[in-house]
Design a protein around this motif. Structure first.
Motif, PDB file in Angstrom:
ATOM      1  N   ASN A  56      31.798 -31.325   5.016  1.00  0.00           N
ATOM      2  CA  ASN A  56      32.845 -30.378   4.904  1.00  0.00           C
ATOM      3  C   ASN A  56      32.165 -28.980   4.317  1.00  0.00           C
ATOM      4  O   ASN A  56      32.648 -27.908   4.611  1.00  0.00           O
TER       5      ASN A  56
ATOM      6  N   ALA B 249      32.311 -25.488   5.797  1.00  0.00           N
ATOM      7  CA  ALA B 249      32.841 -24.378   4.971  1.00  0.00           C
ATOM      8  C   ALA B 249      31.679 -23.057   4.790  1.00  0.00           C
ATOM      9  O   ALA B 249      31.948 -22.213   3.981  1.00  0.00           O
TER      10      ALA B 249
ATOM     11  N   ASP C 279      29.086 -27.092  -3.432  1.00  0.00           N
ATOM     12  CA  ASP C 279      28.563 -26.382  -2.613  1.00  0.00           C
ATOM     13  C   ASP C 279      29.136 -24.702  -3.027  1.00  0.00           C
ATOM     14  O   ASP C 279      29.881 -24.509  -3.457  1.00  0.00           O
TER      15      ASP C 279
ATOM     16  N   ILE D  33      38.522 -23.659  -0.998  1.00  0.00           N
ATOM     17  CA  ILE D  33      39.848 -23.981  -0.659  1.00  0.00           C
ATOM     18  C   ILE D  33      41.013 -23.014  -1.534  1.00  0.00           C
ATOM     19  O   ILE D  33      41.120 -22.978  -2.732  1.00  0.00           O
TER      20      ILE D  33
ATOM     21  N   THR E 252      43.770 -30.786   8.527  1.00  0.00           N
ATOM     22  CA  THR E 252      42.780 -30.022   8.695  1.00  0.00           C
ATOM     23  C   THR E 252      42.839 -28.717   9.246  1.00  0.00           C
ATOM     24  O   THR E 252      43.970 -28.078   9.538  1.00  0.00           O
ATOM     25  N   SER E 253      41.787 -27.838   8.906  1.00  0.00           N
ATOM     26  CA  SER E 253      41.864 -26.507   9.119  1.00  0.00           C
ATOM     27  C   SER E 253      40.930 -26.299  10.320  1.00  0.00           C
ATOM     28  O   SER E 253      40.730 -25.182  10.802  1.00  0.00           O
ATOM     29  N   LYS E 254      40.382 -27.101  11.098  1.00  0.00           N
ATOM     30  CA  LYS E 254      39.505 -27.077  12.142  1.00  0.00           C
ATOM     31  C   LYS E 254      39.721 -27.109  13.264  1.00  0.00           C
ATOM     32  O   LYS E 254      39.013 -26.751  14.346  1.00  0.00           O
TER      33      LYS E 254
ATOM     34  N   PHE F 126      36.901 -32.740  12.198  1.00  0.00           N
ATOM     35  CA  PHE F 126      38.086 -32.259  13.034  1.00  0.00           C
ATOM     36  C   PHE F 126      39.352 -33.084  12.712  1.00  0.00           C
ATOM     37  O   PHE F 126      40.409 -33.081  12.988  1.00  0.00           O
ATOM     38  N   ARG F 127      39.060 -34.395  12.227  1.00  0.00           N
ATOM     39  CA  ARG F 127      39.955 -35.582  12.103  1.00  0.00           C
ATOM     40  C   ARG F 127      41.008 -35.311  11.159  1.00  0.00           C
ATOM     41  O   ARG F 127      41.919 -35.961  11.000  1.00  0.00           O
ATOM     42  N   GLY F 128      40.625 -34.710   9.820  1.00  0.00           N
ATOM     43  CA  GLY F 128      41.411 -34.425   8.832  1.00  0.00           C
ATOM     44  C   GLY F 128      41.759 -35.715   8.110  1.00  0.00           C
ATOM     45  O   GLY F 128      42.616 -35.872   7.624  1.00  0.00           O
TER      46      GLY F 128
ATOM     47  N   ALA G 217      39.025 -37.571   6.240  1.00  0.00           N
ATOM     48  CA  ALA G 217      38.061 -37.922   5.219  1.00  0.00           C
ATOM     49  C   ALA G 217      38.432 -37.666   3.717  1.00  0.00           C
ATOM     50  O   ALA G 217      38.468 -38.545   2.887  1.00  0.00           O
ATOM     51  N   LEU G 218      39.079 -36.704   3.336  1.00  0.00           N
ATOM     52  CA  LEU G 218      39.558 -36.410   1.975  1.00  0.00           C
ATOM     53  C   LEU G 218      40.751 -37.514   1.702  1.00  0.00           C
ATOM     54  O   LEU G 218      40.617 -38.210   0.800  1.00  0.00           O
TER      55      LEU G 218
HETATM   56  P1  ADP Z   1      38.407 -32.238   8.302  1.00  0.00           P
HETATM   57  O1  ADP Z   1      37.020 -32.027   7.844  1.00  0.00           O
HETATM   58  O2  ADP Z   1      38.433 -33.346   9.381  1.00  0.00           O
HETATM   59  O3  ADP Z   1      39.058 -31.201   8.750  1.00  0.00           O
HETATM   60  P2  ADP Z   1      38.837 -33.399   5.798  1.00  0.00           P
HETATM   61  O4  ADP Z   1      39.641 -34.381   5.194  1.00  0.00           O
HETATM   62  O5  ADP Z   1      37.381 -33.728   5.488  1.00  0.00           O
HETATM   63  O6  ADP Z   1      39.005 -33.129   7.278  1.00  0.00           O
HETATM   64  O7  ADP Z   1      39.028 -31.863   5.014  1.00  0.00           O
HETATM   65  C1  ADP Z   1      40.321 -31.505   5.114  1.00  0.00           C
HETATM   66  C2  ADP Z   1      40.438 -30.054   5.005  1.00  0.00           C
HETATM   67  O8  ADP Z   1      39.891 -29.712   3.674  1.00  0.00           O
HETATM   68  C3  ADP Z   1      39.167 -29.480   5.878  1.00  0.00           C
HETATM   69  O9  ADP Z   1      39.721 -29.289   7.280  1.00  0.00           O
HETATM   70  C4  ADP Z   1      38.935 -28.088   5.227  1.00  0.00           C
HETATM   71  O10 ADP Z   1      39.888 -26.836   5.458  1.00  0.00           O
HETATM   72  C5  ADP Z   1      39.204 -28.519   3.726  1.00  0.00           C
HETATM   73  N1  ADP Z   1      37.927 -28.799   2.799  1.00  0.00           N
HETATM   74  C6  ADP Z   1      37.431 -30.146   2.726  1.00  0.00           C
HETATM   75  N2  ADP Z   1      36.242 -29.927   1.983  1.00  0.00           N
HETATM   76  C7  ADP Z   1      35.987 -28.507   1.895  1.00  0.00           C
HETATM   77  C8  ADP Z   1      34.949 -27.401   1.446  1.00  0.00           C
HETATM   78  N3  ADP Z   1      33.814 -28.357   0.793  1.00  0.00           N
HETATM   79  N4  ADP Z   1      34.961 -26.243   1.243  1.00  0.00           N
HETATM   80  C9  ADP Z   1      35.902 -25.609   2.075  1.00  0.00           C
HETATM   81  N5  ADP Z   1      37.067 -26.496   2.573  1.00  0.00           N
HETATM   82  C10 ADP Z   1      36.991 -27.677   2.319  1.00  0.00           C
END
Ligand code: ADP
Ligand code: MG
Length: 621
Positions: free
Chosen positions: A33, A37, A58, A63, A77-79, A94-96, A98-99
């Motif tokens: 992530n 970013a 980082d 966000i 996800t924003s990707k 890309f899978r949205g 992890a968090l």
């Molecule tokens: P993914 O990485 O597959 O999009 P995640 O669950 O890892 O899904 O993250 C969800 C969203 O949170 C990301 O698409 C991003 O927009 C935002 N995000 C997560 N970590 C960060 C970070 N370290 N800096 C900026 N944006 C983040």
């Protein structure tokens, strides 16, 4: 029980199991992530192997306050928006998932500020829940922080006892985390990574953008010194290496055209002397994403074919770059595997690039300890090469014919043009042209090179020569064969006989005309010519025995073992006194070999002591 839809928290915990397996998975997802970013600096801190705490900080884009909670939703996800976007994917995530997954199995605190906003956000999940209850509280407050994002993940798996049980000791989990960070540092040398374990700095990369710097940090200086660059910096016309290596033809640049777009291969390949007992030192990246692929790892191992001792594996760091559309990264939730549209093209591009790096750079082992500062043969220009070659001819006298590998003429254009614009030819990669001085212990040939003394192991060298001779003849379908005046009957053990029965075609293809003759007997009508000086019966029994012992290896390796066994049998043994002419002939053939520095089993054929080192040893400097 009646059918029910699972509570979201329970569903999340179950799904989390796919993505978050151990503390290192948390580190991996958070680093990805951060990289996505645009962070140029990623700091990781862990306590108790990451079980107690993982903090990833980082300086990326941050966000937006309004999106902080959304980020923790599954499939947020924003990707990526459409399935088509997968084709053009340039982000690691890309899978949205992890968090959402991390928050389901640990306590998470997020501190972030978007570059576009004045005030940051602090968001904290208090997850008291057990597997059954789903009490979660959320605390959020504005906070003044620099732009960027910090995640703090605490008490991992405290609510998933089944997972907790499977965690290893802190040192083991720390090792996994270290490995993850090293991989990203290698893939992104222009970004700074650091890892602090229980308050102690365990790893730091400089972010200099130089892969070699990270390699030195990741593998240690000693190992890094034995890594040869793959691909980049390769002059287009490298004929000075010129020992007729077809592998090099047309592959001067490591970028290859292929139906799925060009495939570029770069990285480092360990010298053959840097071998390991397993294949875990073969590290693969595609478009800067680490991945696992046993078939591709095998193609790297194949590139070291005959250069490594049996049962040993190379060290290699392979970066593949290709069009994202020719790649499917959506194979597995952890994205540890990928699928190539044209995997054959990728495999052969990798194998060729590695082979090329080895042929070009592999140094001859020195007598001296590492660090003595000798850089190997000192022929660096055509002038040196020609000067040495004429001196050698003078030493040898006129009676001797031209060596098998005469120095090529200087590049056309004459001296006037030979300015810095014209790249100097690389130093010869094979064996320099040698003058035989004598034999030692009836085992070694002592020879003088342009820059020092060389010792050649006569048996190993001859094995190498015969091996390449046989491969060459076989490829050209003109293997030299010796018919036997009288067919020879081989009485074999049941085990040997069974192995031979399996390999009749193979044996015939390599010049051993053999046919069944009773239950465990065979009739042999011809042998490869290289064996003609030997007792054919003894040689054949030994070779059949070798076959019996290599039944379970892959087909190509099995074939290689057969040829190696023939050559081992046929090669001049240690202990045999050689005439000067015989030694000269052998050295000449070794000079002309494609991989002259190792025997087919991977032992060195040559060791070298430089003039400088001799002078040092004698106190002449
Ligand atoms: P993914 O990485 O597959 O999009 P995640 O669950 O890892 O899904 O993250 C969800 C969203 O949170 C990301 O698409 C991003 O927009 C935002 N995000 C997560 N970590 C960060 C970070 N370290 N800096 C900026 N944006 C983040
Ligand atoms: Mg992600």
């Amino acid at each position: 029980m009646p059918i029910r839809i699972l509570q979201p928290q329970v569903a999340n915990q179950i799904a989390a199991g796919e993505v978050i397996e151990r503390p290192a998975s948390v580190v991996k997802e958070l680093i990805e992530n951060s990289l996505d970013a645009g962070a140029t600096e990623v700091r990781v801190e862990i306590r108790e192997g990451g079980r107690r705490l993982v903090r990833v900080q980082d300086n990326g884009c941050g966000i937006a306050a309004a999106e902080t909670e959304l980020a923790f939703q599954r499939h947020a996800t924003s990707k990526l928006q459409t399935l088509d976007d997968l084709q053009r994917l340039t982000t690691l995530g890309f899978r949205g998932e992890a968090l959402a997954s991390i928050a389901a199995v640990a306590q998470v605190t997020l501190v972030t500020r978007s570059r576009d906003e004045e005030v940051g956000t602090r968001l904290r999940f208090y997850t008291q829940c057990t597997f059954l209850s789903e009490a979660r509280e959320l605390a959020r407050e504005p906070i003044g922080v620099p732009a960027g994002t910090t995640f703090v993940v605490e008490h991992l798996f405290a609510n998933v006892p089944a997972r907790l049980k499977f965690l290893k000791q802190a040192a083991t989990e720390t090792g996994h985390i270290q490995q993850i960070i090293t991989r990203y540092a290698l893939a992104f040398p222009e970004r700074r990574f650091s890892l602090v374990c229980d308050g102690r700095l365990a790893f730091q990369s400089s972010g200099s953008g130089q892969l070699r710097d990270v390699v030195a940090k990741a593998y240690g200086l000693d190992m890094a010194r034995q890594m040869l660059p793959i691909g980049d910096g390769v002059p287009a016309d490298d004929s000075s290496v010129g020992n007729g290596d077809e592998d090099d033809a047309g592959a001067a640049s490591a970028t290859e055209p292929a139906p799925g777009g060009p495939i570029a291969v770069s990285g480092y390949a360990g010298t053959p002397s840097l071998h390991r007992s397993n294949r875990s030192y073969i590290t693969l990246f595609v478009n800067r994403r680490w991945f696992q692929d046993t078939t591709l790892a095998y193609s790297v191992i194949q590139a070291y074919h005959t250069l490594l001792p049996a049962g040993r594996y190379p060290v290699a760091l392979i970066f593949i770059e290709l069009d994202p559309a020719a790649l499917d990264v959506n194979v597995h939730p952890t994205k540890a595997e990928v699928r190539f549209q044209d995997s054959r093209a990728v495999f052969s591009a990798v194998q060729r690039a590695v082979r090329q790096a080895l042929n070009r750079h592999a140094p001859i082992p020195h007598f001296t300890q590492a660090g003595a500062g000798d850089a190997g043969p000192a022929i660096t220009t055509w002038q040196d090469m020609l000067a040495w070659s004429s001196r050698r001819e003078a030493l040898l006298g006129a009676g001797r014919s031209q060596p098998g590998r005469p120095p090529e003429p200087p590049p056309p254009g004459g001296d006037a043009l030979a300015g810095p614009a014209m790249a100097p030819p690389a130093p010869p990669a094979g064996v320099p042209i040698l003058r035989v001085v004598g034999q030692m212990g009836a085992i070694y040939i002592v020879a003088e090179g342009p820059d020092g003394m060389y010792l050649v192991d006569q048996h190993a060298a001859h094995e190498r020569i015969l091996y390449e001779q046989m491969l060459g003849q076989h490829a050209g379908q003109k293997l030299a064969i010796q018919p036997l005046l009288e067919p020879l009957v081989l009485d074999l053990s049941p085990e040997q006989a069974a192995a031979v029965a399996e390999d009749l075609d193979l044996l015939n293809a390599w010049g051993i005309a053999i046919e069944p003759f009773g239950s465990s007997s065979y009739l042999v009508r011809s042998i490869p010519a290289v064996l003609s000086r030997d007792d054919p019966h003894k040689a054949l029994v030994e070779i059949c025995d070798g076959l019996a012992q290599s039944v379970d290896v892959a087909e190509s390796a099995h074939e290689a073992r057969l040829v190696t066994a023939i050559c081992k049998r046929a090669a001049i043994k240690g202990g045999q006194v050689l005439s000067l002419t015989e030694m000269q002939e052998m050295v000449r053939q070794l000079e002309a070999s494609r991989s002259p520095r190792t025997c087919p089993h991977g032992r060195p054929t040559i060791i070298y002591m430089s003039t400088a080192e001799l002078a040092r040893q004698f106190g002449r400097t």
